[in-house]
Design an enzyme around this catalytic site. Sequence first.
Site, PDB file in Angstrom:
ATOM      1  N   THR A 122      16.484 -15.266 -36.796  1.00  0.00           N
ATOM      2  CA  THR A 122      17.291 -14.286 -36.401  1.00  0.00           C
ATOM      3  C   THR A 122      18.206 -13.956 -37.737  1.00  0.00           C
ATOM      4  O   THR A 122      18.731 -14.815 -38.570  1.00  0.00           O
ATOM      5  CB  THR A 122      17.821 -14.708 -35.414  1.00  0.00           C
ATOM      6  OG1 THR A 122      17.147 -14.976 -34.103  1.00  0.00           O
ATOM      7  CG2 THR A 122      18.937 -13.550 -35.225  1.00  0.00           C
ATOM      8  N   PHE A 259      21.626 -13.584 -15.450  1.00  0.00           N
ATOM      9  CA  PHE A 259      22.916 -13.735 -16.598  1.00  0.00           C
ATOM     10  C   PHE A 259      24.295 -13.519 -15.643  1.00  0.00           C
ATOM     11  O   PHE A 259      25.043 -12.893 -16.639  1.00  0.00           O
ATOM     12  CB  PHE A 259      22.675 -13.113 -17.923  1.00  0.00           C
ATOM     13  CG  PHE A 259      21.627 -14.194 -18.579  1.00  0.00           C
ATOM     14  CD1 PHE A 259      20.479 -14.310 -18.577  1.00  0.00           C
ATOM     15  CD2 PHE A 259      22.540 -14.704 -19.837  1.00  0.00           C
ATOM     16  CE1 PHE A 259      19.695 -15.307 -19.213  1.00  0.00           C
ATOM     17  CE2 PHE A 259      21.765 -15.682 -20.487  1.00  0.00           C
ATOM     18  CZ  PHE A 259      20.221 -15.839 -20.320  1.00  0.00           C
ATOM     19  N   ALA A 262      28.404 -17.506 -13.465  1.00  0.00           N
ATOM     20  CA  ALA A 262      29.985 -17.706 -14.030  1.00  0.00           C
ATOM     21  C   ALA A 262      29.769 -19.429 -14.121  1.00  0.00           C
ATOM     22  O   ALA A 262      29.212 -20.023 -13.723  1.00  0.00           O
ATOM     23  CB  ALA A 262      30.949 -17.311 -12.861  1.00  0.00           C
ATOM     24  N   GLY A 267      26.736 -21.597 -24.823  1.00  0.00           N
ATOM     25  CA  GLY A 267      26.723 -22.471 -26.024  1.00  0.00           C
ATOM     26  C   GLY A 267      25.285 -22.258 -26.505  1.00  0.00           C
ATOM     27  O   GLY A 267      24.460 -21.246 -26.510  1.00  0.00           O
ATOM     28  N   CYS A 270      22.091 -20.245 -30.554  1.00  0.00           N
ATOM     29  CA  CYS A 270      21.693 -18.441 -30.726  1.00  0.00           C
ATOM     30  C   CYS A 270      22.798 -17.735 -30.287  1.00  0.00           C
ATOM     31  O   CYS A 270      23.564 -16.872 -31.159  1.00  0.00           O
ATOM     32  CB  CYS A 270      20.733 -18.279 -29.800  1.00  0.00           C
ATOM     33  SG  CYS A 270      18.986 -19.508 -30.063  1.00  0.00           S
ATOM     34  N   LYS A 273      26.187 -17.903 -32.630  1.00  0.00           N
ATOM     35  CA  LYS A 273      25.926 -17.692 -33.955  1.00  0.00           C
ATOM     36  C   LYS A 273      25.523 -16.142 -33.957  1.00  0.00           C
ATOM     37  O   LYS A 273      26.084 -15.464 -34.758  1.00  0.00           O
ATOM     38  CB  LYS A 273      24.680 -18.472 -34.307  1.00  0.00           C
ATOM     39  CG  LYS A 273      23.952 -17.882 -35.417  1.00  0.00           C
ATOM     40  CD  LYS A 273      22.688 -18.814 -35.823  1.00  0.00           C
ATOM     41  CE  LYS A 273      21.534 -18.793 -35.026  1.00  0.00           C
ATOM     42  NZ  LYS A 273      20.712 -17.527 -35.892  1.00  0.00           N
TER      43      LYS A 273
HETATM   44  C1  UGA Z   1      18.969 -17.353 -25.725  1.00  0.00           C
HETATM   45  C2  UGA Z   1      18.305 -16.133 -25.321  1.00  0.00           C
HETATM   46  O1  UGA Z   1      18.338 -16.103 -23.776  1.00  0.00           O
HETATM   47  C3  UGA Z   1      16.876 -15.953 -25.618  1.00  0.00           C
HETATM   48  O2  UGA Z   1      16.232 -14.759 -25.321  1.00  0.00           O
HETATM   49  C4  UGA Z   1      16.956 -15.912 -27.395  1.00  0.00           C
HETATM   50  O3  UGA Z   1      15.400 -15.992 -27.781  1.00  0.00           O
HETATM   51  C5  UGA Z   1      17.469 -17.136 -27.769  1.00  0.00           C
HETATM   52  O4  UGA Z   1      18.932 -17.284 -27.336  1.00  0.00           O
HETATM   53  C6  UGA Z   1      17.404 -17.304 -29.103  1.00  0.00           C
HETATM   54  O5  UGA Z   1      17.889 -16.434 -29.920  1.00  0.00           O
HETATM   55  O6  UGA Z   1      16.767 -18.043 -29.795  1.00  0.00           O
HETATM   56  P1  UGA Z   1      19.107 -19.992 -25.356  1.00  0.00           P
HETATM   57  O7  UGA Z   1      19.868 -20.004 -26.407  1.00  0.00           O
HETATM   58  O8  UGA Z   1      17.736 -20.965 -25.332  1.00  0.00           O
HETATM   59  O9  UGA Z   1      18.374 -18.600 -25.369  1.00  0.00           O
HETATM   60  O10 UGA Z   1      19.889 -20.129 -23.875  1.00  0.00           O
HETATM   61  P2  UGA Z   1      20.241 -19.231 -22.675  1.00  0.00           P
HETATM   62  O11 UGA Z   1      19.163 -19.655 -21.671  1.00  0.00           O
HETATM   63  O12 UGA Z   1      20.031 -17.736 -22.816  1.00  0.00           O
HETATM   64  O13 UGA Z   1      21.525 -19.731 -22.264  1.00  0.00           O
HETATM   65  C7  UGA Z   1      22.721 -19.617 -23.115  1.00  0.00           C
HETATM   66  C8  UGA Z   1      23.707 -20.101 -22.838  1.00  0.00           C
HETATM   67  O14 UGA Z   1      24.233 -19.368 -21.746  1.00  0.00           O
HETATM   68  C9  UGA Z   1      23.893 -21.459 -22.132  1.00  0.00           C
HETATM   69  O15 UGA Z   1      24.952 -22.192 -22.478  1.00  0.00           O
HETATM   70  C10 UGA Z   1      23.786 -21.100 -20.590  1.00  0.00           C
HETATM   71  O16 UGA Z   1      24.406 -22.152 -19.878  1.00  0.00           O
HETATM   72  C11 UGA Z   1      24.723 -19.955 -20.347  1.00  0.00           C
HETATM   73  N1  UGA Z   1      24.628 -18.884 -19.523  1.00  0.00           N
HETATM   74  C12 UGA Z   1      23.444 -18.306 -19.365  1.00  0.00           C
HETATM   75  C13 UGA Z   1      25.732 -18.741 -18.584  1.00  0.00           C
HETATM   76  O17 UGA Z   1      26.717 -19.401 -18.750  1.00  0.00           O
HETATM   77  N2  UGA Z   1      25.676 -17.815 -17.431  1.00  0.00           N
HETATM   78  C14 UGA Z   1      24.380 -17.378 -17.163  1.00  0.00           C
HETATM   79  O18 UGA Z   1      24.178 -16.591 -16.001  1.00  0.00           O
HETATM   80  C15 UGA Z   1      23.313 -17.500 -18.083  1.00  0.00           C
END
Ligand code: UGA
Length: 450
Positions: A122, A259, A262, A267, A270, A273
């Site tokens: 990225t 998404f 709550a 964190g 990705c 940052k």
């Molecule tokens: C995220 C994106 O979802 C991917 O599409 C992207 O490729 C990736 O970043 C990246 O740029 O490499 P990731 O960081 O693995 O993926 O994790 P997510 O599943 O998106 O969760 C991110 C954070 O959001 C976690 O801390 C999770 O607990 C939090 N979250 C997610 C919530 O608090 N509520 C939600 O409804 C969903």
Amino acid sequence: MSAAREPIGVIGTGYVGLVTAAGFAELGSDVICVDIDAEKIARLEAGEIPIYEPGLAELVESNRSRLTFTTDISVALERARLLFVAVGTPPTYSGDADLSAVHAVVEAMPASDRHALVMKSTVPVGTGRAIKRLFEEQGKPGFRYVSCPEFLKEGTAVGDFLRPDRVVVGDDGDWAGDAVVELYRPLLDAVAVPGEDPLDGLVRTDIASAEMVKLASNAFLATKISFINEIANVCEETGADVVEVAKGMGLDDRIGPKFLNAGIGFGGSCFPKDVTALKQLAGNSGYHFQLLNSVIEVNELQKRRVIGKLEKHLGSLVGKRIALLGLAFKPNTDDMREASSLVLAARLQAAGATVTAFDPIAAEVARPMLRGVVLSDDAVSAVAGADAVVLVTEWQEFRELDLGELRGAMAGDVLIDGRNALDASVAASAGFRYEGVGRRPQAPSLASTA
Ligand code: UGA
């Protein structure tokens, strides 16, 4: 040479690089994986996978004959024309992305008319243009460049690779972009809706737009999380229940149900940052991205709200024993980058509490980051004698915990469910004073008065 089976190089063997490499090997390509970290390459050679990612070890193992691991970039240059770049782009102190690893790759490229860099890392919008300019200045004008951003999620990365919801290719309309599309074609075919064109899942565009798709997607998802977290906070003040609210909102297909969970903040490597990088990118070009400032601020405050909830139940936290269940930034990963648990543990210690913790997978990665936190081997030992327990990461095994047993091991009765992962009435029946995020307070008949 069949285009779908074209050999490729992958530079960088972090989770994006390894999943990309193993995924393309699964599709039939020979893949030369290059990393400057000799120890990592030696471990990979020995069949060891340095990160925890479900299904990845099996995928690497079953495609071992098509995977080469080396520290020598010339092996990749000799055997492949497409070099996928999956090196780290961590934030700098200014919030800009640190592109030094990307630039090291660019420097290492020879003058060539038959190679292309395919950017998976990225990067800020404008990076592709800057790299093409560098190639010109370095006398390598024939070196092609393609932006092919990655949308893998940690924990489900293998499935995300094999069943992408879209493939984005940004290029100058030359052979390199065509070759990348051909590599992805079997995946596009596999996920195509019957009767529809598989290429509907492909966005072929210019380089800057492809770069922006990635940043804008992550920023939008982070915005959705901060939005629902603020709704949750208002629910707490007004007696509404955010789980019901999110369900009602998510049934509108313009909003969608995903998404909208709550919790105690996002964190990972990705979202924090990339949101900061997009804000910074806008700022550097003279635009103040007001909304993203709030997304970041809401997320920081959300991690700290747990402290207020604990104080509401326990008064001063000095000398109190608080157990954290889960440390990783989300389940099914050992990734601790920007994990909410880090802020929470540090705040609790600063407030005078003793902190204990358990995580099924991330404990060893977390240990050096959590000075003074007592790490246990299981959930029940972590909560033994605790005044309160906080569910930080919604691992499946925590959803299945015997809450009566947990309560029995504790000195106190406070359970803060930071991910709304537990059943409030079961927790109350087990004798807990349960508090989720944005949940309706328990009916008095169910709530324990212990
Ligand atoms: C995220 C994106 O979802 C991917 O599409 C992207 O490729 C990736 O970043 C990246 O740029 O490499 P990731 O960081 O693995 O993926 O994790 P997510 O599943 O998106 O969760 C991110 C954070 O959001 C976690 O801390 C999770 O607990 C939090 N979250 C997610 C919530 O608090 N509520 C939600 O409804 C969903």
